[in-house]
Design a protein around this motif. Structure first.
Motif, PDB file in Angstrom:
ATOM      1  N   ALA A 324       1.037  -1.133  -0.464  1.00  0.00           N
ATOM      2  CA  ALA A 324      -0.320   0.293   0.138  1.00  0.00           C
ATOM      3  C   ALA A 324       1.212   1.714  -0.182  1.00  0.00           C
ATOM      4  N   GLY A 325       2.148   1.455   0.770  1.00  0.00           N
ATOM      5  CA  GLY A 325       2.826   2.440   1.116  1.00  0.00           C
ATOM      6  C   GLY A 325       3.413   2.543  -0.584  1.00  0.00           C
ATOM      7  N   LEU A 326       4.237   1.669  -0.742  1.00  0.00           N
ATOM      8  CA  LEU A 326       4.099   2.214  -2.403  1.00  0.00           C
ATOM      9  C   LEU A 326       3.447   2.385  -3.778  1.00  0.00           C
ATOM     10  N   ALA A 327       1.955   1.047  -3.465  1.00  0.00           N
ATOM     11  CA  ALA A 327       1.191   2.164  -3.853  1.00  0.00           C
ATOM     12  C   ALA A 327       0.746   4.233  -4.028  1.00  0.00           C
ATOM     13  N   MET A 328       0.553   3.947  -3.116  1.00  0.00           N
ATOM     14  CA  MET A 328       0.760   5.770  -2.268  1.00  0.00           C
ATOM     15  C   MET A 328       1.291   6.534  -2.350  1.00  0.00           C
ATOM     16  N   TYR A 329       3.039   6.097  -2.510  1.00  0.00           N
ATOM     17  CA  TYR A 329       4.587   7.244  -2.748  1.00  0.00           C
ATOM     18  C   TYR A 329       4.112   7.975  -3.056  1.00  0.00           C
ATOM     19  N   SER A 330       4.017   8.622  -4.116  1.00  0.00           N
ATOM     20  CA  SER A 330       3.915   9.937  -5.086  1.00  0.00           C
ATOM     21  C   SER A 330       2.699  10.523  -4.864  1.00  0.00           C
ATOM     22  N   ALA A 331       1.090  10.106  -4.505  1.00  0.00           N
ATOM     23  CA  ALA A 331       0.569  10.830  -3.965  1.00  0.00           C
ATOM     24  C   ALA A 331       0.835  11.720  -2.370  1.00  0.00           C
ATOM     25  N   THR A 332       1.462  10.675  -1.502  1.00  0.00           N
ATOM     26  CA  THR A 332       1.690  10.371  -0.085  1.00  0.00           C
ATOM     27  C   THR A 332       2.595  11.890   0.081  1.00  0.00           C
ATOM     28  N   CYS A 333       4.150  11.473  -0.972  1.00  0.00           N
ATOM     29  CA  CYS A 333       5.049  13.227  -1.119  1.00  0.00           C
ATOM     30  C   CYS A 333       4.671  14.235  -1.376  1.00  0.00           C
ATOM     31  N   LEU A 334       3.733  14.398  -2.441  1.00  0.00           N
ATOM     32  CA  LEU A 334       2.979  15.088  -3.412  1.00  0.00           C
ATOM     33  C   LEU A 334       2.609  16.007  -2.592  1.00  0.00           C
ATOM     34  N   ARG A 335       1.868  15.986  -1.177  1.00  0.00           N
ATOM     35  CA  ARG A 335       0.422  16.155  -0.138  1.00  0.00           C
ATOM     36  C   ARG A 335       2.415  17.273   0.298  1.00  0.00           C
ATOM     37  N   ARG A 336       3.217  17.050   0.720  1.00  0.00           N
ATOM     38  CA  ARG A 336       3.742  17.667   1.191  1.00  0.00           C
ATOM     39  C   ARG A 336       4.624  18.668   0.447  1.00  0.00           C
ATOM     40  N   VAL A 337       5.175  17.976  -0.867  1.00  0.00           N
ATOM     41  CA  VAL A 337       6.029  19.003  -2.242  1.00  0.00           C
ATOM     42  C   VAL A 337       5.319  19.640  -2.311  1.00  0.00           C
ATOM     43  N   TRP A 338       3.906  19.656  -2.592  1.00  0.00           N
ATOM     44  CA  TRP A 338       3.159  21.043  -2.855  1.00  0.00           C
ATOM     45  C   TRP A 338       2.820  22.383  -1.550  1.00  0.00           C
ATOM     46  N   LYS A 339       2.758  21.304  -1.121  1.00  0.00           N
ATOM     47  CA  LYS A 339       3.034  22.977   0.654  1.00  0.00           C
ATOM     48  C   LYS A 339       4.238  23.709   0.765  1.00  0.00           C
ATOM     49  N   ALA A 340       6.008  22.425   0.276  1.00  0.00           N
ATOM     50  CA  ALA A 340       6.746  23.293   0.440  1.00  0.00           C
ATOM     51  C   ALA A 340       7.260  24.290  -0.823  1.00  0.00           C
ATOM     52  N   GLU A 341       6.512  23.854  -1.634  1.00  0.00           N
ATOM     53  CA  GLU A 341       6.330  24.731  -2.889  1.00  0.00           C
ATOM     54  C   GLU A 341       5.199  26.313  -2.751  1.00  0.00           C
ATOM     55  N   ARG A 342       4.606  26.000  -2.002  1.00  0.00           N
ATOM     56  CA  ARG A 342       3.570  27.156  -1.835  1.00  0.00           C
ATOM     57  C   ARG A 342       4.703  28.002  -0.690  1.00  0.00           C
ATOM     58  N   PHE A 343       4.926  27.533   0.193  1.00  0.00           N
ATOM     59  CA  PHE A 343       6.193  28.216   1.139  1.00  0.00           C
ATOM     60  C   PHE A 343       6.870  28.779   0.705  1.00  0.00           C
ATOM     61  N   SER A 344       7.956  28.055  -0.331  1.00  0.00           N
ATOM     62  CA  SER A 344       8.284  28.662  -0.742  1.00  0.00           C
ATOM     63  C   SER A 344       8.430  29.878  -2.096  1.00  0.00           C
ATOM     64  N   TRP A 345       7.262  29.654  -2.828  1.00  0.00           N
ATOM     65  CA  TRP A 345       7.140  30.413  -3.021  1.00  0.00           C
ATOM     66  C   TRP A 345       6.581  31.992  -2.877  1.00  0.00           C
ATOM     67  N   TYR A 346       5.538  31.959  -1.381  1.00  0.00           N
ATOM     68  CA  TYR A 346       4.793  32.987  -0.297  1.00  0.00           C
ATOM     69  C   TYR A 346       6.814  33.795  -0.263  1.00  0.00           C
ATOM     70  N   MET A 347       7.570  32.745   0.082  1.00  0.00           N
ATOM     71  CA  MET A 347       8.112  34.149   1.094  1.00  0.00           C
ATOM     72  C   MET A 347       9.499  34.401   0.337  1.00  0.00           C
ATOM     73  N   THR A 348       9.157  33.266  -1.135  1.00  0.00           N
ATOM     74  CA  THR A 348      10.015  34.368  -2.209  1.00  0.00           C
ATOM     75  C   THR A 348       8.984  35.403  -2.804  1.00  0.00           C
ATOM     76  N   THR A 349       8.075  35.580  -2.946  1.00  0.00           N
ATOM     77  CA  THR A 349       7.359  36.674  -3.478  1.00  0.00           C
ATOM     78  C   THR A 349       7.253  37.711  -2.565  1.00  0.00           C
ATOM     79  N   MET A 350       7.069  37.596  -1.301  1.00  0.00           N
ATOM     80  CA  MET A 350       6.888  37.833  -0.197  1.00  0.00           C
ATOM     81  C   MET A 350       8.584  39.467  -0.108  1.00  0.00           C
ATOM     82  N   LEU A 351       9.615  38.749  -0.716  1.00  0.00           N
ATOM     83  CA  LEU A 351      10.521  39.161   0.226  1.00  0.00           C
ATOM     84  C   LEU A 351      11.659  40.389  -0.897  1.00  0.00           C
ATOM     85  N   HIS A 352      10.477  39.258  -2.482  1.00  0.00           N
ATOM     86  CA  HIS A 352      11.842  39.931  -3.440  1.00  0.00           C
ATOM     87  C   HIS A 352      11.380  41.420  -4.037  1.00  0.00           C
TER      88      HIS A 352
END
Length: 398
Positions: A324-352
Motif C-alpha cells: 500500500a505504501g509503495l502504491a501511494m508513494y507519489s500521492a503521499t509525497c506530493l501532499r508535502r511537496v506542494w505545501k513546500a512549494e507554496r511556502f517557498s513561493w510565499y517567502m520568495t514573492t514576499m521578500l523580492h
C-alpha cells in the motif's frame, strides 16, 4: 550485480535512503556520476529542519553536526529598515533549525555508509534505467565512466539523480506532467571570511532588492543578493557586492561587517514539480522530482522527507508484504511537496522586488510582512513551515 534497491545519485536523497534502508535490513547500491571528491567538495547551503537533525542523530550521524552546526531558534525579517524577530522556538514548542552545510551532511552520510560496508559507486558514466515499468528493473552503467558496461539488477530503482539525471526521463512523457515557474530574478551568493554579524538569519526586503545574511562558522559568513539571473559575475566586483549588501541590510544603528570574499556566483530561481513521482518500480526523490527556490530553505529537507516515506513503504513491502505504501508513494509525497512549494513561493514573492508586479502587488507583500509582525497565528504558520511540518502518520507511515 544484484541488489534489492538500486539508487542513482549520491546526494541527500540517495544517501539518506541508503542509510534508512540499511537500518531496516534492506540491501542497496548507490551509483553516482561524480567523484567522491566532487560530491563532498561542492559547497552548498544547508538549513536543516528540526526533524532532520533528530533523524541524523537517530542514524548515528549527528556527532559533527552537534559539534559544528549552528542551532537557531528564530529568524529576522527586515523591511522599511526595521527588523522583526520570528520566535520559531516559542511558536513551535521548542523546535529549531540547524545551519549545517549540505556538503558536510554528505560527508557524514558517505563516511557512515562506507564504514557499514554499503557500496557507493562513484564516477559512473552512461547510467541508464531498463525495465522501469516491469517487475525486473535494472541499472546499466560504466564504472569510472569508461569501463566495460555493467548491470545492477534490482527489485526497485530510485532516481535521486537531480533535475538533469536520467531517472525522470525514464518515465514516458505521456505518463508525467511537469509544472514549472521561472522567477525573473536570481541570487548572487558569496562566502566571506568575516566575523558573525548577527545572531540569526536576516531576510531583508528593501526597495532595491532582497538580501540574506546567513552564516557557516564563527569566521565564515554566507550572504546573498537579489540580481538579474542572466548577469555576468564579472559585473560584480567586491566593492559593488558590499555596497549593495550594506544598502539592503544596514539599519540606523547596525552595519554589516565586511571581509575577504573567496567565493562568488549567480544562481537562477525556479519552482518545479513532476507528477507522478513513480512509474512501475521506479521512484523519483529529491531534485529529480521537484525544485524549490532557496528562500524557504526546503530543498534538502524535502528530499529527505521523500526517502523517509519511501523507506517506510519499502520496509512494509519487504517485512509485511504490504504494497500500500509503495502504491501511494507519489500521492503521499506530493501532499508535502506542494505545501513546500507554496511556502517557498510565499517567502520568495514576499521578500523580492519584481518589476513585473504592480504597485498593488508590492503593497500586498508589505502587508504580508506586517501580518507576521502583528498576528501570532500568521507568525506561527511561518514558523511551523520553516522549522518543518509534521508528518501525517495516517498517510506517510507506509
Amino acid at each position: 550485480m544484484r541488489t534489492q534497491v538500486g539508487i542513482i545519485g549520491a546526494g541527500p536523497a540517495g544517501l539518506f535512503l541508503a542509510h534508512l534502508l540499511r537500518r531496516a535490513g534492506i540491501d542497496s547500491v548507490v551509483i553516482e556520476s561524480r567523484s567522491r571528491a566532487d560530491v563532498e567538495g561542492t559547497v552548498r547551503a544547508g538549513v536543516l529542519e528540526h526533524w532532520v537533525t533528530v533523524l541524523m542523530q537517530g542514524l548515528g550521524l549527528g556527532e559533527r553536526m552537534l559539534r559544528d552546526g549552528h542551532f537557531h531558534d528564530g529568524i529576522t525579517l527586515q523591511w522599511n529598515r526595521q527588523r522583526h524577530h520570528v520566535d520559531i522556538a516559542g511558536l513551535t514548542n521548542g523546535k529549531h533549525v540547524t545551519l549545517y552545510p549540505q556538503h558536510e551532511v554528505l560527508k557524514d552520510l558517505i563516511a557512515g555508509l562506507l564504514a557499514a560496508g554499503n557500496e557507493i559507486i562513484f564516477g559512473a558514466g552512461g547510467t541508464t534505467i531498463r525495465g522501469a515499468g516491469t517487475d525486473t528493473p535494472a541499472i546499466d552503467f560504466r564504472r569510472d565512466g569508461a569501463g566495460p558496461p555493467e548491470t545492477v539488477d534490482c527489485d526497485y530503482v530510485v532516481g535521486a539523480d537531480g533535475f538533469h539525471g536520467p531517472a525522470r526521463q525514464a518515465i514516458p512523457a505521456a505518463h508525467r506532467t511537469e509544472y514549472q515557474k521561472i522567477y525573473p530574478f536570481g541570487w548572487l551568493g558569496i562566502l566571506t571570511k568575516a566575523p558573525l554579524s548577527w545572531h540569526e538569519l536576516i531576510y531583508s526586503n528593501q526597495q532595491d532588492g532582497f538580501a540574506l545574511l546567513s552564516t557557516r562558522s564563527p569566521d565564515v559568513q554566507r550572504m546573498y543578493l537579489q540580481c538579474d539571473p542572466a548577469d555576468d559575475i564579472a559585473n560584480w566586483p567586491d566593492s559593488r557586492v558590499w555596497e549593495n549588501l550594506h544598502a539592503r541590510l544596514d539599519t540606523a544603528d547596525w552595519s554589516l561587517t565586511e571581509g575577504a570574499i573567496f567565493q562568488k556566483g549567480i544562481i537562477p530561481l525556479r519552482s518545479f514539480v513532476c507528477e507522478p513521482m513513480q512509474y512501475g518500480r521506479l521512484f523519483l526523490a529529491g531534485d529529480a522530482a521537484h525544485i524549490v527556490p532557496p528562500t524557504g530553505a526546503k530543498g534538502l529537507n524535502l528530499a529527505v522527507a521523500d526517502v523517509l516515506v519511501l523507506s517506510r513503504a519499502l520496509e512494509a513491502q519487504y517485512r509485511r508484504n504490504n504494497p500500500a505504501g509503495l502504491a501511494m508513494y507519489s500521492a503521499t509525497c506530493l501532499r508535502r511537496v506542494w505545501k513546500a512549494e507554496r511556502f517557498s513561493w510565499y517567502m520568495t514573492t514576499m521578500l523580492h522586488s519584481n518589476d513585473q508586479e504592480t504597485d498593488f502587488e508590492r503593497r500586498i507583500h508589505v502587508a504580508d510582512l506586517d501580518l507576521v509582525r502583528t498576528s501570532e497565528s500568521s507568525a506561527r504558520s511561518l514558523a511551523e513551515n520553516y522549522v518543518g511540518l509534521p508528518f501525517d502518520d495516517r498517510h506517510e507511515s507506509g
